[in-house]
Motif scaffolding. Structure first.
Motif, PDB file in Angstrom:
ATOM      1  N   GLY A 145       0.760  -1.232   0.061  1.00 16.32           N
ATOM      2  CA  GLY A 145       0.135   0.223   0.152  1.00 16.32           C
ATOM      3  C   GLY A 145       0.832   1.156   0.098  1.00 16.32           C
ATOM      4  O   GLY A 145       2.026   1.182  -0.157  1.00 16.32           O
ATOM      5  N   ALA A 146       0.306   2.356   0.214  1.00 14.34           N
ATOM      6  CA  ALA A 146       0.940   3.556   0.446  1.00 14.34           C
ATOM      7  C   ALA A 146       1.558   3.794   1.633  1.00 14.34           C
ATOM      8  O   ALA A 146       0.918   3.827   2.691  1.00 14.34           O
ATOM      9  CB  ALA A 146       0.147   4.735   0.132  1.00 14.34           C
ATOM     10  N   ASN A 147       2.770   3.818   1.612  1.00 17.88           N
ATOM     11  CA  ASN A 147       3.814   4.005   2.900  1.00 17.88           C
ATOM     12  C   ASN A 147       3.617   2.901   4.157  1.00 17.88           C
ATOM     13  O   ASN A 147       4.065   2.862   5.089  1.00 17.88           O
ATOM     14  CB  ASN A 147       3.369   5.040   3.844  1.00 17.88           C
ATOM     15  CG  ASN A 147       3.373   6.378   2.944  1.00 17.88           C
ATOM     16  OD1 ASN A 147       4.175   6.579   1.837  1.00 17.88           O
ATOM     17  ND2 ASN A 147       2.516   7.441   3.031  1.00 17.88           N
ATOM     18  N   LEU A 148       3.357   1.740   3.435  1.00 19.72           N
ATOM     19  CA  LEU A 148       3.117   0.412   4.484  1.00 19.72           C
ATOM     20  C   LEU A 148       3.179  -0.830   3.686  1.00 19.72           C
ATOM     21  O   LEU A 148       2.654  -0.527   2.377  1.00 19.72           O
ATOM     22  CB  LEU A 148       1.987   0.612   5.320  1.00 19.72           C
ATOM     23  CG  LEU A 148       0.747   0.189   4.752  1.00 19.72           C
ATOM     24  CD1 LEU A 148      -0.056  -0.072   6.115  1.00 19.72           C
ATOM     25  CD2 LEU A 148       0.066   1.148   3.998  1.00 19.72           C
ATOM     26  N   ILE A 149       3.784  -1.982   4.092  1.00 18.97           N
ATOM     27  CA  ILE A 149       3.766  -3.207   3.504  1.00 18.97           C
ATOM     28  C   ILE A 149       3.394  -4.253   4.417  1.00 18.97           C
ATOM     29  O   ILE A 149       3.787  -4.221   5.586  1.00 18.97           O
ATOM     30  CB  ILE A 149       4.904  -3.628   2.834  1.00 18.97           C
ATOM     31  CG1 ILE A 149       5.275  -2.677   1.660  1.00 18.97           C
ATOM     32  CG2 ILE A 149       5.147  -5.185   2.513  1.00 18.97           C
ATOM     33  CD1 ILE A 149       6.736  -3.168   0.789  1.00 18.97           C
ATOM     34  N   LEU A 150       2.548  -5.063   4.163  1.00 18.42           N
ATOM     35  CA  LEU A 150       1.971  -6.390   4.723  1.00 18.42           C
ATOM     36  C   LEU A 150       2.697  -7.492   4.014  1.00 18.42           C
ATOM     37  O   LEU A 150       2.685  -7.812   2.970  1.00 18.42           O
ATOM     38  CB  LEU A 150       0.588  -6.349   4.793  1.00 18.42           C
ATOM     39  CG  LEU A 150      -0.050  -7.663   5.491  1.00 18.42           C
ATOM     40  CD1 LEU A 150       0.201  -7.622   7.025  1.00 18.42           C
ATOM     41  CD2 LEU A 150      -1.649  -7.613   5.223  1.00 18.42           C
ATOM     42  N   ALA A 151       3.358  -8.089   4.922  1.00 22.71           N
ATOM     43  CA  ALA A 151       4.228  -9.164   4.159  1.00 22.71           C
ATOM     44  C   ALA A 151       3.987 -10.626   5.061  1.00 22.71           C
ATOM     45  O   ALA A 151       3.597 -10.788   6.009  1.00 22.71           O
ATOM     46  CB  ALA A 151       5.666  -9.040   4.112  1.00 22.71           C
ATOM     47  N   ALA A 152       4.076 -11.697   4.465  1.00 24.87           N
ATOM     48  CA  ALA A 152       4.175 -12.860   4.998  1.00 24.87           C
ATOM     49  C   ALA A 152       5.055 -14.030   4.327  1.00 24.87           C
ATOM     50  O   ALA A 152       5.422 -13.835   2.978  1.00 24.87           O
ATOM     51  CB  ALA A 152       2.578 -13.657   4.704  1.00 24.87           C
ATOM     52  N   GLN A 153       5.369 -14.858   5.173  1.00 25.30           N
ATOM     53  CA  GLN A 153       6.664 -15.784   4.811  1.00 25.30           C
ATOM     54  C   GLN A 153       6.496 -17.245   5.459  1.00 25.30           C
ATOM     55  O   GLN A 153       5.962 -17.313   6.548  1.00 25.30           O
ATOM     56  CB  GLN A 153       7.929 -15.211   5.168  1.00 25.30           C
ATOM     57  CG  GLN A 153       9.100 -15.841   5.029  1.00 25.30           C
ATOM     58  CD  GLN A 153      10.307 -15.415   5.676  1.00 25.30           C
ATOM     59  OE1 GLN A 153      10.228 -15.246   6.914  1.00 25.30           O
ATOM     60  NE2 GLN A 153      11.367 -14.914   5.035  1.00 25.30           N
ATOM     61  N   ARG A 154       6.389 -18.145   4.676  1.00 24.38           N
ATOM     62  CA  ARG A 154       6.407 -19.528   4.824  1.00 24.38           C
ATOM     63  C   ARG A 154       7.669 -19.973   5.384  1.00 24.38           C
ATOM     64  O   ARG A 154       8.842 -19.838   4.964  1.00 24.38           O
ATOM     65  CB  ARG A 154       6.018 -20.307   3.678  1.00 24.38           C
ATOM     66  CG  ARG A 154       5.920 -21.937   3.763  1.00 24.38           C
ATOM     67  CD  ARG A 154       4.613 -22.052   4.766  1.00 24.38           C
ATOM     68  NE  ARG A 154       3.384 -21.954   4.112  1.00 24.38           N
ATOM     69  CZ  ARG A 154       2.574 -22.883   3.823  1.00 24.38           C
ATOM     70  NH1 ARG A 154       2.658 -24.101   4.217  1.00 24.38           N
ATOM     71  NH2 ARG A 154       1.283 -22.593   3.164  1.00 24.38           N
ATOM     72  N   LEU A 155       7.546 -20.734   6.769  1.00 21.58           N
ATOM     73  CA  LEU A 155       8.556 -21.341   7.248  1.00 21.58           C
ATOM     74  C   LEU A 155       8.707 -22.668   6.980  1.00 21.58           C
ATOM     75  O   LEU A 155       7.564 -23.467   6.620  1.00 21.58           O
ATOM     76  CB  LEU A 155       8.608 -20.932   8.788  1.00 21.58           C
ATOM     77  CG  LEU A 155       9.540 -19.642   9.105  1.00 21.58           C
ATOM     78  CD1 LEU A 155       8.648 -18.513   8.449  1.00 21.58           C
ATOM     79  CD2 LEU A 155       9.601 -19.513  10.639  1.00 21.58           C
ATOM     80  N   GLY A 156       9.795 -23.601   6.996  1.00 21.72           N
ATOM     81  CA  GLY A 156       9.870 -24.842   6.936  1.00 21.72           C
ATOM     82  C   GLY A 156       9.010 -25.919   8.010  1.00 21.72           C
ATOM     83  O   GLY A 156       8.816 -26.897   7.461  1.00 21.72           O
ATOM     84  N   ASP A 157       8.624 -25.270   9.077  1.00 23.14           N
ATOM     85  CA  ASP A 157       7.782 -26.221  10.169  1.00 23.14           C
ATOM     86  C   ASP A 157       6.310 -25.784   9.506  1.00 23.14           C
ATOM     87  O   ASP A 157       5.462 -26.510  10.472  1.00 23.14           O
ATOM     88  CB  ASP A 157       8.045 -25.571  11.075  1.00 23.14           C
ATOM     89  CG  ASP A 157       7.587 -24.333  11.712  1.00 23.14           C
ATOM     90  OD1 ASP A 157       7.339 -23.653  10.885  1.00 23.14           O
ATOM     91  OD2 ASP A 157       7.887 -23.850  12.799  1.00 23.14           O
ATOM     92  N   GLY A 158       5.918 -25.378   8.552  1.00 21.83           N
ATOM     93  CA  GLY A 158       4.860 -25.008   8.140  1.00 21.83           C
ATOM     94  C   GLY A 158       3.742 -24.121   8.696  1.00 21.83           C
ATOM     95  O   GLY A 158       2.813 -23.435   8.488  1.00 21.83           O
ATOM     96  N   SER A 159       4.583 -23.119   9.670  1.00 16.84           N
ATOM     97  CA  SER A 159       4.115 -21.939  10.126  1.00 16.84           C
ATOM     98  C   SER A 159       4.197 -20.844   9.096  1.00 16.84           C
ATOM     99  O   SER A 159       5.008 -20.903   8.174  1.00 16.84           O
ATOM    100  CB  SER A 159       4.641 -21.264  11.344  1.00 16.84           C
ATOM    101  OG  SER A 159       5.885 -21.143  11.311  1.00 16.84           O
ATOM    102  N   ILE A 160       3.594 -19.632   9.364  1.00 18.40           N
ATOM    103  CA  ILE A 160       3.476 -18.294   8.475  1.00 18.40           C
ATOM    104  C   ILE A 160       4.106 -17.487   9.352  1.00 18.40           C
ATOM    105  O   ILE A 160       3.474 -16.948  10.331  1.00 18.40           O
ATOM    106  CB  ILE A 160       2.330 -18.276   7.730  1.00 18.40           C
ATOM    107  CG1 ILE A 160       2.204 -19.139   6.535  1.00 18.40           C
ATOM    108  CG2 ILE A 160       2.508 -16.647   7.159  1.00 18.40           C
ATOM    109  CD1 ILE A 160       0.813 -19.136   5.815  1.00 18.40           C
TER     110      ILE A 160
END
Length: 374
Positions: A204-219
């Motif tokens: 978005g404008a002036n902000l980022i929402l991010a997500a990342q997959r980890l090896g244990d299945g969590s995010i």
């Protein structure tokens, strides 16, 4: 020569491992009580020219490949309406790019490669005092002391060792707020499908929402805002966060709602670009202690490369460690100056009013540039 490494992060452990391979003993003094004392964060993309090169010099390339996730390079960029702007898919099973590995897995790999007595756990350095005849007396929390002839500060952003070399001050560049979603495939299959096997950015404008997959299945979920926007204590509840994303696609805000615990905000800081110091015998820095940058994918990689280059210099001339340190520092200053400039540009671009257009152009032209995997 008694060599002490302050800090048992990825840089300090890589340094100890490569020195060990060359027959040079070092003690790593780590503030944590044991390897499981705290979460080690998310996933890292290791670059061939830096992090992977360091692991090769550590003799750990094969073990790295057995635990890394090439599919973790997949990268999706969406706008607030949920429309796909960029979708990068790596070649299946290829290690030619920047495969992902969880920080904990990488740290454990390094720890397992060292002798059992190489890490002194529960040793939080509070002071390093020069000795009249050279070297340092190290004082730890609780009063315990040790001595060394050569001290390497690998003690991160709040380095105690750094103050012996430079008075460089940290600047506040952004706020990062994090949450975690456990067992996402079973508990939140729609979110798991949205994130995919790698990284997701919603810009978005002036902000980022991010997500990342980890090896244990969590995010691992995080959002970044500019430093001057609001105080970090205003991001303590999910309601605080959801108010910021009012009007965004509900599939995206579901990343916040699904978090298992309250949000954890922290200040993101950086050292002045081009920080240098006058050489001091028996003393140097690596990693964030030497060149703290915004977390856009270079921090761990550069720390590990620092370790490899310093270890190589010391092994090549063990009778003259000060010449080795001088050579390492000059090369490190030149290398990290350029990378710090790039990291600052990427950080500013990510949190600008025109971030979506800027980032799409950036990744379309240079699809393998760093993602914020720190």
């Amino acid at each position: 020569m008694r060599l002490a490494i302050a800090g048992g992060g990825l840089g300090g452990l890589t340094l100890a491992r490569i020195l060990h391979r060359h027959g040079i003993d070092a003690v790593v003094y780590e503030r944590e009580a044991n390897r499981s004392a705290r979460s080690q964060g998310g996933s890292l993309d290791l670059h061939p020219e830096s992090g992977q090169r360091a692991l090769a010099e550590a003799g750990l390339a094969g073990r790295f490949r057995s635990q890394a996730r090439p599919e973790g390079e997949e990268h999706r960029i969406l706008d607030p309406a949920g429309r796909t702007l960029v979708h990068h898919t790596p070649d299946p099973g290829s290690f030619s790019g920047r495969p992902e590995i969880d920080r904990r897995a990488l740290r454990d790999l390094l720890l397992d490669s060292l002798p059992g007595d190489a890490v002194a756990w529960g040793h939080r350095l509070v002071a390093a005092t020069p000795r009249p005849d050279g070297g340092f007396v190290l004082t730890f929390h609780g009063g315990h002391r040790a001595e060394c002839d050569l001290l390497v500060g690998a003690d991160g952003a709040r380095s105690v060792v750094r103050s012996l070399l430079t008075d460089a001050r940290l600047s506040y560049v952004a706020t990062l707020v994090e949450l975690s979603i456990s067992d996402a495939d079973r508990r939140h299959p729609d979110i798991a499908e949205l994130v995919g096997p790698g990284n997701l950015w919603c810009i978005g404008a002036n902000l980022i929402l991010a997500a990342q997959r980890l090896g244990d299945g969590s995010i691992r979920v995080g959002f970044s805002v500019r430093a001057e926007d609001r105080d970090v204590d205003t991001y303590r509840t999910k309601r605080d966060l959801l108010d910021l994303f009012d009007g965004w696609d509900p599939r995206l805000t579901a990343l916040i709602e699904a978090g298992d615990s309250a949000p954890t905000p922290r200040r993101i800081e950086a050292m002045p670009i081009g920080t240098r110091w006058a050489h001091r015998p028996g003393l140097t820095l690596i990693g964030d202690a030497a060149h703290l940058m915004p977390p856009v994918g270079e921090g761990a990689n550069q720390a590990m490369l620092d370790a490899a280059e310093l270890a190589g210099a010391l092994a090549a001339d063990p009778a003259d460690p000060d010449s080795a340190i001088r050579a390492y520092e000059e090369a490190m200053f030149a290398r990290t100056h350029r990378i710090a400039e790039m990291s600052a540009r990427v950080q500013a671009m990510m949190l600008s009013p025109t971030a979506a257009d800027d980032i799409v152009r950036f990744f379309t032209a240079r699809p393998t540039e760093p993602a914020p995997a720190e």
